[in-house]
Design a protein around this motif. Structure first.
Motif, PDB file in Angstrom:
ATOM      1  N   TYR A 193      31.112  84.328 -65.148  1.00 37.18           N
ATOM      2  CA  TYR A 193      31.659  83.066 -64.595  1.00 37.18           C
ATOM      3  C   TYR A 193      31.186  82.760 -63.009  1.00 37.18           C
ATOM      4  O   TYR A 193      31.043  83.894 -62.335  1.00 37.18           O
ATOM      5  N   ALA A 194      30.732  81.365 -62.925  1.00 38.92           N
ATOM      6  CA  ALA A 194      30.349  81.012 -61.705  1.00 38.92           C
ATOM      7  C   ALA A 194      31.794  80.840 -60.694  1.00 38.92           C
ATOM      8  O   ALA A 194      31.605  80.960 -59.441  1.00 38.92           O
ATOM      9  N   ALA A 195      32.812  80.755 -61.338  1.00 38.83           N
ATOM     10  CA  ALA A 195      34.333  80.632 -60.609  1.00 38.83           C
ATOM     11  C   ALA A 195      35.179  81.030 -61.338  1.00 38.83           C
ATOM     12  O   ALA A 195      35.300  81.057 -62.669  1.00 38.83           O
ATOM     13  N   VAL A 196      36.452  81.561 -60.587  1.00 41.31           N
ATOM     14  CA  VAL A 196      37.620  81.773 -61.222  1.00 41.31           C
ATOM     15  C   VAL A 196      38.797  80.984 -60.520  1.00 41.31           C
ATOM     16  O   VAL A 196      38.940  80.855 -59.542  1.00 41.31           O
ATOM     17  N   VAL A 197      39.666  80.513 -61.623  1.00 38.43           N
ATOM     18  CA  VAL A 197      41.068  80.111 -61.230  1.00 38.43           C
ATOM     19  C   VAL A 197      42.076  81.197 -62.112  1.00 38.43           C
ATOM     20  O   VAL A 197      41.871  81.545 -62.971  1.00 38.43           O
ATOM     21  N   ALA A 198      42.914  81.554 -60.989  1.00 34.66           N
ATOM     22  CA  ALA A 198      43.917  82.687 -61.496  1.00 34.66           C
ATOM     23  C   ALA A 198      45.235  82.173 -60.982  1.00 34.66           C
ATOM     24  O   ALA A 198      45.605  81.649 -60.038  1.00 34.66           O
ATOM     25  N   GLY A 199      46.252  82.272 -62.142  1.00 31.52           N
ATOM     26  CA  GLY A 199      47.448  81.811 -61.666  1.00 31.52           C
ATOM     27  C   GLY A 199      48.550  82.808 -62.353  1.00 31.52           C
ATOM     28  O   GLY A 199      48.467  83.489 -63.330  1.00 31.52           O
ATOM     29  N   ARG A 259      41.891  94.744 -59.902  1.00 31.00           N
ATOM     30  CA  ARG A 259      40.631  95.246 -60.793  1.00 31.00           C
ATOM     31  C   ARG A 259      39.369  94.422 -60.490  1.00 31.00           C
ATOM     32  O   ARG A 259      38.571  95.106 -60.452  1.00 31.00           O
ATOM     33  N   PHE A 260      39.476  93.330 -60.082  1.00 28.50           N
ATOM     34  CA  PHE A 260      38.306  92.457 -59.857  1.00 28.50           C
ATOM     35  C   PHE A 260      37.786  91.776 -58.518  1.00 28.50           C
ATOM     36  O   PHE A 260      37.280  91.121 -58.320  1.00 28.50           O
ATOM     37  N   CYS A 261      38.637  92.594 -57.378  1.00 35.76           N
ATOM     38  CA  CYS A 261      38.640  91.988 -56.274  1.00 35.76           C
ATOM     39  C   CYS A 261      37.282  91.946 -55.499  1.00 35.76           C
ATOM     40  O   CYS A 261      36.921  91.062 -54.730  1.00 35.76           O
ATOM     41  N   ILE A 262      36.407  92.693 -56.014  1.00 35.71           N
ATOM     42  CA  ILE A 262      35.111  92.816 -55.159  1.00 35.71           C
ATOM     43  C   ILE A 262      34.353  91.723 -55.727  1.00 35.71           C
ATOM     44  O   ILE A 262      33.816  90.738 -55.116  1.00 35.71           O
ATOM     45  N   GLU A 263      34.474  91.364 -57.070  1.00 31.74           N
ATOM     46  CA  GLU A 263      33.672  90.119 -57.648  1.00 31.74           C
ATOM     47  C   GLU A 263      34.248  88.852 -57.351  1.00 31.74           C
ATOM     48  O   GLU A 263      33.663  88.086 -57.079  1.00 31.74           O
ATOM     49  N   LEU A 264      35.564  89.091 -57.212  1.00 32.33           N
ATOM     50  CA  LEU A 264      36.275  87.935 -56.857  1.00 32.33           C
ATOM     51  C   LEU A 264      36.093  87.440 -55.603  1.00 32.33           C
ATOM     52  O   LEU A 264      36.152  85.960 -55.155  1.00 32.33           O
ATOM     53  N   ASN A 265      35.717  88.265 -54.701  1.00 33.11           N
ATOM     54  CA  ASN A 265      35.476  87.842 -53.475  1.00 33.11           C
ATOM     55  C   ASN A 265      33.921  87.459 -52.916  1.00 33.11           C
ATOM     56  O   ASN A 265      33.756  86.710 -52.101  1.00 33.11           O
ATOM     57  N   GLU A 266      33.258  87.499 -54.236  1.00 35.13           N
ATOM     58  CA  GLU A 266      31.715  86.963 -54.271  1.00 35.13           C
ATOM     59  C   GLU A 266      31.513  85.931 -54.976  1.00 35.13           C
ATOM     60  O   GLU A 266      30.671  84.942 -55.171  1.00 35.13           O
ATOM     61  N   LYS A 267      32.656  85.198 -55.594  1.00 31.86           N
ATOM     62  CA  LYS A 267      32.658  84.085 -56.393  1.00 31.86           C
ATOM     63  C   LYS A 267      33.592  82.984 -55.680  1.00 31.86           C
ATOM     64  O   LYS A 267      34.697  83.392 -55.221  1.00 31.86           O
ATOM     65  N   PRO A 268      33.565  81.726 -56.121  1.00 32.26           N
ATOM     66  CA  PRO A 268      34.487  80.851 -55.788  1.00 32.26           C
ATOM     67  C   PRO A 268      35.755  81.310 -56.351  1.00 32.26           C
ATOM     68  O   PRO A 268      35.921  81.327 -57.518  1.00 32.26           O
ATOM     69  N   LEU A 269      36.820  81.124 -55.622  1.00 30.38           N
ATOM     70  CA  LEU A 269      38.216  81.399 -56.264  1.00 30.38           C
ATOM     71  C   LEU A 269      39.209  80.269 -55.945  1.00 30.38           C
ATOM     72  O   LEU A 269      39.355  80.112 -54.596  1.00 30.38           O
ATOM     73  N   ALA A 270      39.893  80.207 -56.934  1.00 30.43           N
ATOM     74  CA  ALA A 270      41.341  79.098 -56.741  1.00 30.43           C
ATOM     75  C   ALA A 270      42.443  80.072 -57.366  1.00 30.43           C
ATOM     76  O   ALA A 270      42.461  80.543 -58.325  1.00 30.43           O
ATOM     77  N   ILE A 271      43.562  79.833 -56.659  1.00 31.01           N
ATOM     78  CA  ILE A 271      44.697  80.578 -57.270  1.00 31.01           C
ATOM     79  C   ILE A 271      46.114  79.806 -57.285  1.00 31.01           C
ATOM     80  O   ILE A 271      46.087  78.748 -56.539  1.00 31.01           O
TER      81      ILE A 271
END
Length: 175
Positions: free
Chosen positions: A53-59, A77-89
């Motif tokens: 995924y190029a970006a993640v939205v988590a809710g 679990r995915f914090c390293i990758e989530l910090n390298e991708k665009p993220l919305a929560i």
């Protein structure tokens, strides 16, 4: 900067106890799909890899002032990758039906445990639904103690506006 293309794949991951947050995640996914993105909408428990995924939205819904444990575990679990991708929560709480400054601050605070691990580009707060049918006794008692009256307070136009703005925020601010 991530190059935005019509083939950009976005993950919308959610935790949901009674379906209200899942339905909001599905609405966000549909809005992103209408904008030309490829979207996978999945329960956080069913996500084993976020690398495609190029970006993640988590809710998550808000219970007792916090995200559900499985949603927080997903972020951990995915914090390293989530910090390298665009993220919305986003967080969903029935109390948001009465959107006062105090309620908004409380709902925003529900994401503080998540912010320890990641730095989202954007956050959303949405009112949820209270349907006593099928609720656990503990959750039902909690809602009754809070004086909640059954109803659906979700504002679908607010969800759509937030989702429509996601691509411009996610793909222009994260480098």
């Amino acid at each position: 900067m991530i190059e935005e293309t019509m083939n950009t794949k976005i993950l919308v991951a959610y935790a949901s106890r009674y379906g209200s947050t899942r339905e909001i995640a599905e609405s966000v996914s549909r809005t992103l799909e209408k904008a030309g993105y490829t979207v996978d909408c999945r329960n956080v428990m069913d996500v084993s890899d976020i690398s495609p995924y190029a970006a993640v939205v988590a809710g998550s819904p808000i219970y007792m002032g916090k995200w559900l444990v499985e949603a927080v575990d997903f972020v951990k679990r995915f914090c390293i990758e989530l910090n390298e991708k665009p993220l919305a929560i986003f967080a969903v709480g029935y109390s948001m039906k009465d959107e006062t400054d105090m309620i908004r601050k409380s709902a925003s605070a529900s994401m503080s445990e998540v912010r320890i691990y990641v730095r989202p580009q954007v956050e959303g707060l949405f009112a949820g639904r209270f349907d006593p049918e099928g609720m656990s006794r503990a959750d039902l008692d909690m809602m009754k103690m809070a004086g909640a009256v059954p109803g659906d307070a979700r504002d679908w136009s607010q969800v759509a506006r937030w989702a429509e703005a996601l691509p411009s925020v996610l793909f222009t601010l994260k480098e």
